[in-house]
Each structure stands twice: as C-alpha cells, then as structure tokens.
Design a protein around this motif. Structure first.
Motif, mmCIF file in Angstrom:
data_model
loop_
_atom_site.group_PDB
_atom_site.id
_atom_site.type_symbol
_atom_site.label_atom_id
_atom_site.label_comp_id
_atom_site.label_asym_id
_atom_site.label_seq_id
_atom_site.Cartn_x
_atom_site.Cartn_y
_atom_site.Cartn_z
ATOM 1 N N ILE A 83 1.031 -1.257 0.000
ATOM 2 C CA ILE A 83 -0.018 0.046 -0.049
ATOM 3 C C ILE A 83 0.993 1.382 -0.050
ATOM 4 C CG2 ILE A 83 -1.430 1.291 1.496
ATOM 5 C CD1 ILE A 83 -2.829 -1.214 2.365
ATOM 6 N N LYS A 84 1.947 1.301 0.827
ATOM 7 C CA LYS A 84 2.731 2.464 0.802
ATOM 8 C C LYS A 84 3.581 2.738 -0.448
ATOM 9 C CE LYS A 84 6.082 4.223 3.903
ATOM 10 N NZ LYS A 84 7.276 4.112 4.851
ATOM 11 N N ARG A 87 0.266 3.024 -3.345
ATOM 12 C CA ARG A 87 -0.953 4.221 -2.900
ATOM 13 C C ARG A 87 -2.213 3.724 -3.699
ATOM 14 N NH1 ARG A 87 0.969 7.879 0.477
ATOM 15 N NH2 ARG A 87 -0.725 8.839 -0.088
ATOM 16 N N ARG A 89 -5.593 3.475 -5.735
ATOM 17 C CA ARG A 89 -6.911 4.498 -5.397
ATOM 18 C C ARG A 89 -7.907 4.031 -4.630
ATOM 19 N NH1 ARG A 89 -9.958 6.703 -11.124
ATOM 20 N NH2 ARG A 89 -11.065 8.020 -10.066
ATOM 21 N N ASN A 91 -7.729 2.060 -1.718
ATOM 22 C CA ASN A 91 -7.575 1.938 -0.508
ATOM 23 C C ASN A 91 -7.525 3.348 0.445
ATOM 24 O OD1 ASN A 91 -5.500 -0.218 -1.827
ATOM 25 N ND2 ASN A 91 -5.819 -1.011 0.246
ATOM 26 N N THR A 92 -8.025 3.109 1.658
ATOM 27 C CA THR A 92 -8.001 4.237 2.612
ATOM 28 C C THR A 92 -6.678 4.680 2.693
ATOM 29 O OG1 THR A 92 -9.891 3.690 3.614
ATOM 30 C CG2 THR A 92 -8.635 5.050 4.860
ATOM 31 N N MET A 93 -6.282 5.911 2.534
ATOM 32 C CA MET A 93 -4.929 6.569 2.255
ATOM 33 C C MET A 93 -4.665 7.321 3.286
ATOM 34 S SD MET A 93 -3.282 4.513 0.224
ATOM 35 C CE MET A 93 -1.879 5.370 0.231
ATOM 36 N N LYS A 95 -2.864 10.491 3.740
ATOM 37 C CA LYS A 95 -2.351 11.566 2.824
ATOM 38 C C LYS A 95 -0.963 12.159 3.247
ATOM 39 C CE LYS A 95 -6.744 13.413 1.754
ATOM 40 N NZ LYS A 95 -7.833 14.483 1.496
ATOM 41 N N ASP A 97 2.823 12.270 4.622
ATOM 42 C CA ASP A 97 4.059 11.346 4.720
ATOM 43 C C ASP A 97 5.113 11.984 5.596
ATOM 44 O OD1 ASP A 97 5.711 9.176 4.097
ATOM 45 O OD2 ASP A 97 6.093 9.616 2.140
ATOM 46 N N CYS A 299 -6.793 0.941 9.260
ATOM 47 C CA CYS A 299 -6.070 1.422 7.956
ATOM 48 C C CYS A 299 -4.964 2.578 8.565
ATOM 49 C CB CYS A 299 -6.775 2.037 7.058
ATOM 50 S SG CYS A 299 -7.965 0.978 6.039
ATOM 51 N N GLN A 303 -0.919 1.787 8.165
ATOM 52 C CA GLN A 303 0.022 2.669 7.335
ATOM 53 C C GLN A 303 0.929 3.584 8.427
ATOM 54 O OE1 GLN A 303 -1.906 4.717 3.976
ATOM 55 N NE2 GLN A 303 -3.675 3.461 4.580
#
Length: 618
Positions: A83-84, A87, A89, A91-93, A95, A97, A299, A303
């Motif tokens: 996921i990292k 990234r 579209r 997936n709950t991301m 924002k 970093d 999530c 992350q």
C-alpha cells in the motif's frame, strides 16, 4: 487474456495478499486475507452488502494477482508495504507522509555526541523522541551543547587526540576539547549521563546547578556571567514547561482518535513519552462514505506504524481495531517487546482519548476548506486536464524540456507529477550525447528515445528476475506526456513512441507571443483552455518546473566545466575573451549579428580576434 472466472477457481485457501489491476495495469487496490480463495471470490459474487466504493472498484478490475504467505501476520506486513509503495486509488490512504525527528546520543562511542536524527536505527546509540517539531529538537540540542559542552565534531576519538587544533566551539566555551585531551573520558562520560537524565525529563539537578552558579557569579559581581546563567536557566525552564504530565505512569504510548465527515477523516495522535505529553500531530485520510471508525483507524494504524521507526508500548484507541490481535503481534515483533492495543473505558485514560477526538474534530472543521482547495489544485486539476483531452484516467504526467543557454551544449530534463504533485524522486536529467549543436528537436528525440528504451529494457530485465516495477527507475510509464512546445515537439514524441511500439497520449503546451501557455496541442488541433482554471495553473507549474530543472542542470554542468560554448571552437578565443564577449553582447545571437568594428569594441579583443569571430559565423 485474463479470465477472471477461471482464475477465481485457482485461488488457494491460504493466507496472503491480493492486488487488483485495472485495464491500464494500474494497481487500484491491495488487501490481505486469511483465505485468499474466500476473500477474493467475495468481490465477484452478487451481493446486496457491497458498498458503492467496492461496486465501483470491482467494475474496474481487469485482472488480479496474489502472493501467498505463511501466516496472517506476514500478510499484514506485506499489505502495509505494498500500500505504501503503490498508493492504490481504492485503499483508504494516509495523505501525510511525515518523518519525525529524534535526539540521538551516540553512547556507543568513547566520547559520545548529541545529534539530530530522522531515523531510529538498531545501533548502540540512545534515542529520545519522536518529537513533532524539528525546530524544538534543534533548540534543545543547542541548549545541551551550551549546558554540558558536548563535542559536535566527527573526529575519531581517542585515536585523533592532539592531531589537529581545537575548533571554534572550544574558543567560544561550548566544548571542552576532548580532541586535545583537555577533559578525561571519565569526566566526559559523567556529562553524557547528565545529558541522558536531562533528555529523560529530570531537570531538577541542572536547574539547581544553574541557579547556584548564577547567584555565585552575582555575588562576585561578575554580572555578565550571571546573565549568561540566567538565560540558560530560563531556557531549561522553557523546555521543562513543554513536557506536560499526563499520568503517573512512565510508559510510552500513543493516544489515537479520529473525526470524519462524508469524504474526509482526520486522525489525531498524542505522543506520550515516559508519562509526558511531548507533542501531538494530526493526519488527513482519504476515505469512503461506507467505512466506519474501526476500519479507518485500522487502516491508519497499519500505514502509520509501517513508516515510523518508533513503536510505543501501548496504543490507546477510540474504538476496537479490526485484526487487533494480528496488529498487536506485528507491532510487538517490530518493537521487540509486547505492545498492547487498548480501548480506555473510564477515568483519565478515556478523557485523554476524548480530548484527542475533540482535537481531531476541530482540525477537520478548520481544514475542510483548505483540504477542498488542495484537492482542486492537485487531483481536481489532473482530472480537468484529462477531461480537456478526453482521457479517462490521468494520474501520472511526465514533462520534458531542452536547455541550451547562450550556445552551450544541450541538456534535457524530465519532471514527473503524480496526483497533481511533483514526484521529485522520479525526475531525470539527460546530458545530450548524440546531437551536436543547438538542435532542440533532435535533442528531444534523443531524450525520449533514451528514456523509453531504458524503461522497456528495465521492464524485461525485472520480469526475468521475477521482481516488481518498484525496483526499476524507468519502468513506470506516464498516462500523459507533455511537451514544452507545439506540433513539432509533439510529432517528435509520437514518432519515438511509435518506433518503440508504445501508445501513450502526447500533448504540447502551446505558448502565445509572451511565452505564456494559451492552449494544448492534441490530435492535430489546438484545444483552448480556461486561464483561470486549476488545470491551467497546474500546466503552468509543470511547464515552469520542467524549464527550471533543465536550466538548473545546465548551470551545474557549466560550473563544473562539463559543457562548452560554440565560442570555444573559435581560434584565438579563450576563456577570458569568451566571457568578455558574453558580458558585452549578452547572447550568442548578438555576437553572430555583430560586425568586426563592434566586436573590436569588446574589452580584451583586438582586431585579429574580432575578425576571427566574424569569420567563424559568416
């Protein structure tokens, strides 16, 4: 051709990670499963329980792949990493970093140092933090150097003792010069122990010592020294006041809570170290309407802690996490000791979680408009450009420019924007090798040929080795190529792509008489664009960045003497006369247009040299 129904039958009933690809082979979702067979099949079964987000995602799946793991824990770790990396579209991301600073004390050295660090490594050093303010960390380190006179140099001690003179810090009384043997290793070690106490929040000893020194200096009428001690005393008190006690416990913990609206969520984290609240930070997440608090918090935790080197002993969370036992095992393995995930139910613990949730709600309210504006100027602007060109999906744009200032050899630049933001790690620069002289079209042909040929070769090599594209520097191709020019540059790019068997949309950024972008050249026509739109502003930023990056590279080569001027090829014109000509005429074009009389007027030029320059160009 990938047959989804057939591939579903082949899925193993084992734990692992699955990756969903769209028609452009973009990874749009990454998930983990206890049983790949059961989990992946669920996406393609008709069910009323599917959310709108899942329905939309499934409609875009062209193929899927999976990686088998030995356990659910291994699947969790792999899911976090993928996921990292990609990234996706859907997936709950997270924002943000961010990396957080630490104070590092190199206790493994004979004469330790106190340093600023962005990473917590498994070495012999002691780390304090993480802290939320880099500025505060630097101020604290500076204060420690003044208080304890700790060295800042990189000399290898005691091996280098006496080899060089002491540095400025010794002369301004901020170091006692262990490099000269002016302080013993034992005495220096005692100071380091005091530094460790100070960083652990034990300020009483140093406060008493400074107060006593200030009074003694005052009684001896050494008022300058007394003022110095007073300032140090105030600095220590300031640091001490920032450390607010949150509980009688001395454990490290992170307190995590969130607030959300229809589209966005904000997670607030309080960092508690040795019982003291040392700071807090908030994080914005991209979410779907159907996701609930446990899903979003899960999530976030996966992350956030996959990217931070420090894991506390406890996580206090607002609601129970999904996969809580697996996450606890993963964090325990990462930390090397037991990590507990707790949902406080009463008392001070619950109030602290509530406080974090209130802070998250406040940040969400305050930042709502700011978030919308940022989305408009980045992802919204990318979508707008895609709409103008009739493209369904534009996430990655590559833009190219050629620079050949004042007749110097050409260089090329490639800049990359993803989701409307510059991705500087993917920028590339090219020193033109195949083209002689200032020929922009030929230089651009070389740059594009080298870039995409290298990408294709790298892709095949990685395919042979059985590793993913993330290991290559050129393998990711853009959804759109932007050329700094109109029809000519676009045609050059299309010819290169056709020769290499690639199909990538190419548009030109057409400029007006004032060198400002007025439209996009695409499919043999100029498309007018709204100059007040976010899409236009993004195009301008991309164009300026490509130009800046090319010029910056050109200048760096010039400063290293790695490029030559056409003037260097003229007999009788050395470095001094070349510089004089450029200072006088400002450009190569002006030098070309000058006659012998005008050339003779340049300081340092005689008639013979002037005639030589004139003859060269005529």
């Amino acid at each position: 051709m990938f047959n989804i129904e057939e591939e579903l039958k082949k899925l193993p009933a084992q734990p692992g990670v699955y990756l969903m690809h769209d028609a452009k082979d973009e990874i749009i979702y990454v998930g983990k499963a206890v049983s790949l067979k059961n989990r992946v099949r669920q996406y393609f079964q008709s069910s009323r329980n599917k959310t709108a987000k899942i329905e939309q995602m499934v409609s875009r799946i062209a193929r899927f792949e999976y990686i088998i793991t030995d356990s659910e824990l291994e699947a969790l770790v792999l899911e976090c990493n993928l996921i990292k990396e990609y990234r996706p579209r859907y997936n709950t991301m997270l924002k943000d970093d961010k990396t957080y600073p630490y104070i590092k004390v190199t206790v493994g050295e004979p004469f330790p140092r106190v340093q600023f660090s962005r990473q917590m490594k498994k070495d012999k050093s002691r780390y304090f933090g993480p802290y939320t303010s880099a500025g505060a960390v630097k101020d604290t380190i500076e204060l420690i150097h003044k208080l304890y006179k700790i060295r800042t140099c990189n000399r290898s001690l005691p091996k280098d003792i006496g080899k060089e003179r002491p540095c400025l810090n010794y002369h301004i009384k901020q170091c006692d010069a262990p490099c000269q043997g002016y302080i013993s290793q034992e005495e220096y070690r005692e100071r380091i122990e005091q530094v460790v106490e100070f960083l652990s929040g034990k300020y009483d000893k140093i406060l008493k010592r400074l107060e006593k020194s200030m009074m003694e200096a005052s009684e001896a009428m050494d008022y300058e020294k007394a003022i110095e001690y007073r300032d140090l005393l105030n600095s220590v008190k300031q640091v001490a006041q920032k450390q607010k006690i949150t509980s009688g416990s001395t454990d490290d913990r992170d307190v995590i809570a969130m607030a959300r609206d229809e589209q966005d969520a904000v997670v607030q984290v309080f960092f508690v170290r040795e019982g003291k609240l040392i700071g807090r930070e908030h994080f914005h997440l991209r979410t779907a309407v159907e996701e609930d608090v446990p899903q979003i918090l899960t999530c976030f935790v996966k992350q956030f802690y996959s990217g931070t080197p420090f894991v506390p002993r406890e996580l206090w969370v607002q609601e129970r996490l999904e996969d809580e036992d697996t996450i606890s095992q993963w964090l325990t393995a990462k930390k090397g000791q037991k990590v507990r995930v707790v949902v406080p139910q009463k008392g001070q613990k619950e109030r602290l979680v509530e406080l974090a949730q209130k802070n998250a709600a406040m940040v969400l309210e305050q930042d709502k408009e700011k978030i919308k504006r940022e989305e408009l100027r980045t992802i919204g602007a990318m979508n707008q450009i895609g709409d103008w060109l009739g493209l369904n999906w534009v996430r990655r744009i590559e833009a190219y420019d050629i620079s050949n200032i004042s007749g110097f050899d050409s260089v090329g630049s490639m800049v990359v924007y993803e989701d409307g933001r510059p991705k500087r790690n993917d920028y590339r620069k090219f020193k033109i090798k195949w083209v002689k002289g200032a020929n922009d079209y030929a230089s651009m042909r070389e740059v594009l040929t080298r870039r995409f040929s290298h990408g294709l070769e790298e892709h095949e090599l990685l395919k042979e080795k059985g590793v993913g594209e993330e290991y290559g520097s050129f393998t990711r191709f853009p959804d759109l190529i932007m050329m700094d020019g109109g029809r000519g540059q676009v045609n050059v790019a299309l010819e290169v792509l056709d020769e290499l068997g690639l199909e990538i949309p190419v548009c030109g950024m057409v400029k007006d008489d004032n060198h400002r972008t007025r439209g996009l050249y695409y499919h043999n026509e100029e498309i007018p664009i709204d100059r007040h739109s976010e899409g236009f502003k993004l195009i301008t930023r991309i164009q300026d960045e490509a130009h800046r990056f090319a010029i910056e590279y050109h200048r760096s080569l010039r400063s290293k003497g790695q490029v030559r001027s056409v003037l260097d090829d003229i007999e009788g014109i050395g470095e001094t006369r070349r510089k004089a000509l450029m200072r006088y005429f400002k450009s190569i074009e002006a030098v070309k247009d000058a006659d012998v009389e005008e050339l003779s007027q340049v300081p340092g030029m005689n008639r013979r040299a002037a005639q030589s320059v004139y003859n060269f160009f005529h």
